[in-house]
Design a protein around this motif. Structure first.
Motif, PDB file in Angstrom:
ATOM      1  N   ALA A  94       0.821  -1.208   0.000  1.00  0.00           N
ATOM      2  CA  ALA A  94       0.000   0.000   0.000  1.00  0.00           C
ATOM      3  C   ALA A  94       0.858   1.264   0.000  1.00  0.00           C
ATOM      4  O   ALA A  94       0.695   2.133  -0.843  1.00  0.00           O
ATOM      5  CB  ALA A  94      -0.951   0.001   1.186  1.00  0.00           C
ATOM      6  N   MET A 147      -5.827   7.547   5.830  1.00  0.00           N
ATOM      7  CA  MET A 147      -6.588   7.103   4.660  1.00  0.00           C
ATOM      8  C   MET A 147      -7.855   7.938   4.522  1.00  0.00           C
ATOM      9  O   MET A 147      -8.620   8.081   5.495  1.00  0.00           O
ATOM     10  CB  MET A 147      -6.953   5.616   4.799  1.00  0.00           C
ATOM     11  CG  MET A 147      -5.736   4.718   4.999  1.00  0.00           C
ATOM     12  SD  MET A 147      -6.146   2.964   5.012  1.00  0.00           S
ATOM     13  CE  MET A 147      -7.090   2.858   6.527  1.00  0.00           C
ATOM     14  N   LEU A 157     -12.266   6.403   1.654  1.00  0.00           N
ATOM     15  CA  LEU A 157     -12.221   4.942   1.661  1.00  0.00           C
ATOM     16  C   LEU A 157     -13.400   4.359   0.894  1.00  0.00           C
ATOM     17  O   LEU A 157     -14.512   4.909   0.918  1.00  0.00           O
ATOM     18  CB  LEU A 157     -12.198   4.424   3.095  1.00  0.00           C
ATOM     19  CG  LEU A 157     -10.851   4.623   3.812  1.00  0.00           C
ATOM     20  CD1 LEU A 157     -11.011   4.486   5.316  1.00  0.00           C
ATOM     21  CD2 LEU A 157      -9.827   3.634   3.286  1.00  0.00           C
ATOM     22  N   ASP A 204     -11.338  -1.163  -0.297  1.00  0.00           N
ATOM     23  CA  ASP A 204     -10.216  -0.966   0.627  1.00  0.00           C
ATOM     24  C   ASP A 204     -10.343  -1.877   1.850  1.00  0.00           C
ATOM     25  O   ASP A 204      -9.437  -1.913   2.700  1.00  0.00           O
ATOM     26  CB  ASP A 204     -10.143   0.486   1.096  1.00  0.00           C
ATOM     27  CG  ASP A 204      -9.790   1.443  -0.027  1.00  0.00           C
ATOM     28  OD1 ASP A 204     -10.457   2.505  -0.139  1.00  0.00           O
ATOM     29  OD2 ASP A 204      -8.862   1.145  -0.792  1.00  0.00           O
TER      30      ASP A 204
END
Length: 125
Positions: free
Chosen positions: A48, A83, A86, A90
């Motif tokens: 990631a 993050m 989302l 994910d």
């Protein structure tokens, strides 16, 4: 011994945000590249994001598309993954990993000798 402990996962609606944290101990943290990988059900673990030990250079997977930011605090021996936006895709277990000077590219899981136990991120639609 080396320990990497992730936290911050949870359930979030699509479009939401989460901040993952990873606390490291038992290693000279500032000498290690740090990364986040993830593994969705039925899929292989994938890279990631990563941040280098010295210059703070970052690398991201293509799927991140500007939505994730990796950072580190060498004073606190921690690495973070912020993050945003989302999406259900994910959804995965997110793992923190540490890599010494193996010469392997930061995106390659085989270069990482230490792994955390993972934290679950679930994104509902």
């Amino acid at each position: 011994q080396v320990q990497l402990v992730e936290s911050g996962g949870g359930l979030v609606q699509a479009g939401g945000s989460l901040r993952l944290s990873c606390a490291a101990s038992g290693l000279t943290f500032s000498n290690y590249d740090m990364a986040w990988f993830r593994q969705a059900p039925g899929k292989e673990r994938e890279f990631a994001a990563a941040i280098s030990w010295n210059t703070g250079t970052t690398r991201y997977a293509d799927f991140v598309t500007g939505r994730f930011t990796i950072s580190r605090d060498n004073d606190k021996n921690m690495v973070f993954l912020q993050m945003y936006s989302l999406q259900p895709e994910d959804t995965a277990v997110y793992y923190c990993a540490a890599k010494g000077g193996s010469g392997v590219a930061m995106k390659e899981a085989r270069g990482y000798g230490y792994w955390g136990q993972g934290t679950q991120v679930t994104v509902s639609s």
